[in-house]
Design a protein around this motif. Sequence first.
Motif, PDB file in Angstrom:
ATOM      1  N   LEU A   1       0.854  -1.156  -0.034  1.00 14.42           N
ATOM      2  CA  LEU A   1      -0.020  -0.134   0.143  1.00 14.42           C
ATOM      3  C   LEU A   1       0.751   1.233   0.022  1.00 14.42           C
ATOM      4  N   ILE A   2       2.031   1.232   0.717  1.00 13.86           N
ATOM      5  CA  ILE A   2       2.882   2.378   0.777  1.00 13.86           C
ATOM      6  C   ILE A   2       3.404   2.797  -0.666  1.00 13.86           C
ATOM      7  N   ARG A   3       3.914   1.582  -1.099  1.00 12.07           N
ATOM      8  CA  ARG A   3       4.598   1.680  -2.484  1.00 12.07           C
ATOM      9  C   ARG A   3       3.640   2.025  -3.647  1.00 12.07           C
ATOM     10  N   ARG A   4       2.199   2.113  -3.234  1.00 14.08           N
ATOM     11  CA  ARG A   4       1.476   2.702  -4.407  1.00 14.08           C
ATOM     12  C   ARG A   4       1.888   3.985  -4.793  1.00 14.08           C
ATOM     13  N   LYS A   5       2.379   4.880  -4.072  1.00 10.86           N
ATOM     14  CA  LYS A   5       2.823   6.041  -4.307  1.00 10.86           C
ATOM     15  C   LYS A   5       4.080   6.366  -4.365  1.00 10.86           C
ATOM     16  N   GLU A   6       4.570   7.303  -5.063  1.00  8.19           N
ATOM     17  CA  GLU A   6       5.874   7.520  -4.917  1.00  8.19           C
ATOM     18  C   GLU A   6       6.531   7.902  -3.651  1.00  8.19           C
ATOM     19  N   LEU A   7       7.604   7.309  -3.459  1.00  5.36           N
ATOM     20  CA  LEU A   7       8.051   7.542  -1.968  1.00  5.36           C
ATOM     21  C   LEU A   7       8.804   8.728  -1.786  1.00  5.36           C
ATOM     22  N   THR A   8       8.027   9.890  -1.885  1.00  8.37           N
ATOM     23  CA  THR A   8       8.559  11.042  -1.730  1.00  8.37           C
ATOM     24  C   THR A   8       8.547  11.555  -0.261  1.00  8.37           C
ATOM     25  N   ALA A   9       9.337  12.577   0.186  1.00  9.42           N
ATOM     26  CA  ALA A   9       9.304  13.066   1.580  1.00  9.42           C
ATOM     27  C   ALA A   9       7.978  13.689   2.064  1.00  9.42           C
ATOM     28  N   SER A  10       7.382  14.011   0.953  1.00  5.27           N
ATOM     29  CA  SER A  10       5.860  14.593   1.303  1.00  5.27           C
ATOM     30  C   SER A  10       4.884  13.532   1.744  1.00  5.27           C
ATOM     31  N   TRP A  11       5.002  12.475   0.849  1.00  2.13           N
ATOM     32  CA  TRP A  11       3.884  11.189   1.160  1.00  2.13           C
ATOM     33  C   TRP A  11       4.408  10.617   2.519  1.00  2.13           C
ATOM     34  N   LEU A  12       5.907  10.017   2.564  1.00  7.49           N
ATOM     35  CA  LEU A  12       6.182   9.316   3.954  1.00  7.49           C
ATOM     36  C   LEU A  12       6.227  10.235   5.069  1.00  7.49           C
ATOM     37  N   GLY A  13       6.358  11.629   4.752  1.00  6.91           N
ATOM     38  CA  GLY A  13       6.189  12.362   6.166  1.00  6.91           C
ATOM     39  C   GLY A  13       4.884  12.519   6.598  1.00  6.91           C
ATOM     40  N   GLY A  14       3.817  12.604   5.542  1.00  5.51           N
ATOM     41  CA  GLY A  14       2.435  12.940   5.664  1.00  5.51           C
ATOM     42  C   GLY A  14       1.937  11.561   6.669  1.00  5.51           C
ATOM     43  N   LEU A  15       2.319  10.248   6.124  1.00  5.76           N
ATOM     44  CA  LEU A  15       2.106   9.158   6.837  1.00  5.76           C
ATOM     45  C   LEU A  15       2.453   9.043   8.593  1.00  5.76           C
ATOM     46  N   GLN A  16       3.606   9.882   8.594  1.00  5.07           N
ATOM     47  CA  GLN A  16       3.979   9.995  10.057  1.00  5.07           C
ATOM     48  C   GLN A  16       2.914  11.198  10.803  1.00  5.07           C
ATOM     49  N   ARG A  17       2.943  12.372  10.323  1.00  6.45           N
ATOM     50  CA  ARG A  17       2.279  13.451  11.058  1.00  6.45           C
ATOM     51  C   ARG A  17       0.910  13.112  11.048  1.00  6.45           C
ATOM     52  N   ASN A  18       0.417  12.618  10.185  1.00 11.14           N
ATOM     53  CA  ASN A  18      -1.120  12.281  10.071  1.00 11.14           C
ATOM     54  C   ASN A  18      -1.599  10.869  10.681  1.00 11.14           C
ATOM     55  N   TRP A  19      -0.718   9.995  10.550  1.00  8.22           N
ATOM     56  CA  TRP A  19      -1.201   8.696  10.695  1.00  8.22           C
ATOM     57  C   TRP A  19      -0.405   7.869  11.867  1.00  8.22           C
ATOM     58  N   MET A  20       0.717   8.501  11.981  1.00  6.94           N
ATOM     59  CA  MET A  20       1.963   7.978  13.016  1.00  6.94           C
ATOM     60  C   MET A  20       2.372   6.605  12.546  1.00  6.94           C
ATOM     61  N   VAL A  21       2.461   6.324  11.194  1.00  3.95           N
ATOM     62  CA  VAL A  21       2.750   5.015  10.726  1.00  3.95           C
ATOM     63  C   VAL A  21       4.005   4.659  11.093  1.00  3.95           C
ATOM     64  N   TRP A  22       4.947   5.460  11.079  1.00  3.28           N
ATOM     65  CA  TRP A  22       6.290   5.112  11.539  1.00  3.28           C
ATOM     66  C   TRP A  22       6.662   4.650  12.995  1.00  3.28           C
ATOM     67  N   ASP A  23       5.731   5.701  13.980  1.00  5.27           N
ATOM     68  CA  ASP A  23       5.598   5.183  15.161  1.00  5.27           C
ATOM     69  C   ASP A  23       5.213   3.834  15.555  1.00  5.27           C
ATOM     70  N   ILE A  24       4.230   3.779  14.816  1.00  5.87           N
ATOM     71  CA  ILE A  24       3.538   1.987  14.775  1.00  5.87           C
ATOM     72  C   ILE A  24       4.561   1.147  14.307  1.00  5.87           C
ATOM     73  N   LEU A  25       5.171   1.178  13.449  1.00  7.35           N
ATOM     74  CA  LEU A  25       6.304   0.437  12.804  1.00  7.35           C
ATOM     75  C   LEU A  25       7.279   0.227  13.945  1.00  7.35           C
ATOM     76  N   ASN A  26       7.787   1.421  14.593  1.00  2.98           N
ATOM     77  CA  ASN A  26       8.653   1.589  15.670  1.00  2.98           C
ATOM     78  C   ASN A  26       8.350   0.538  16.719  1.00  2.98           C
TER      79      ASN A  26
END
Length: 347
Positions: free
Chosen positions: A121-146
């Motif tokens: 699902l993550i790789r459906r979009k281009e792995l830009t700073a905007s996309w991956l940063g938005g996943l953290q700031r809005n959905w805490m995705v990287w906190d969950i993975l941590n």
Amino acid sequence: FDHWDHMNPMTVGRLPELATSGFPIFGIFSWYLDVASETDDTAATCTDLRSQEFRAVLKHHLHAIPSSVPTTKAWEYVFDAQKAGCLAGEIAATLVLVLNEMSSSRSKTRSTYLLERAEALIRRKELTASWLGGLQRNWMVWDILNAISRIHRTQQPAPDSEVAPPLNTCIILIYTFPTKRIEEDMKEFLKVLQKNYYEPLQAKHPLIVFTDQTTSETLVESLQPFFSGEIVPAVIPEEELTRDMPSYSCTEGVKCTSGEELGALVHRGVMNETQFWSSTYLRISRYTAGPLFLHPALDQCGPFLKLDTDFFLTRPLQQDPLDDIKREGTRLAYWQLQLQGQRQVGY
């Protein structure tokens, strides 16, 4: 973002391998995104009501408490996110399911499948700073993975050491300086617990009873006739039961005073229109609010229920609440609502 290619974990490897590598790459990446100012908060937002509600659930459980997000909530939102086209939300909910699976030490195969699903699902979009940063700031995705990575590290046995046995599920009870009324309540409590919990579910949870030294000496002998499970006395330290703490009483709910002993034969109640709490009751309340959980009697316990002697199950249980706690990976749960006032005349 001069070092974006070096910091982006999606360029290093696959999520299942990274989550079990033992290296806190997701924690580092989460910190990096938090301090970076170039991320676009609108890149991973979803405006539908269900998405906003689940984001609030995430923030409440992962940041405010913190605790596990309920599995049922995550499953429900996975389908809601798919209907709403909220890719970022579906990623977060899928990772919550992984976190709960690993917290309860269940199927490794299912955890791996869900991690692979989240990565796709993550790789459906281009792995830009905007996309991956938005996943953290809005959905805490990287906190969950941590958090997933941390759980995996704690589940690995130390080299050349024996694997620790699984912890028991326990029931905790306070039974200290019992009055005659409390002694009768305790016997009735155990009878009902036996009839409506232990017998229908064939439960084996040890009953950890926090008590004073004198009561502990005859505890098992006096209570075992009413209960099939193991009864474990846990003596409260003497300093906790003798610390300087005055009684407390209130008249009309607002006129309160401390240190006035009413000579009552119970630890709390109402006498002459005055509600009171004895010194003994307040000392025990203080102890159970925190220091209790340092007692070595609880070293054998993982998930537990804390019950009172005046708590009576109204019917046989169909499912063990401690099994629910283990399955959900729950840290705090209320598994039965009850009405207060069972001793009132005419109740």
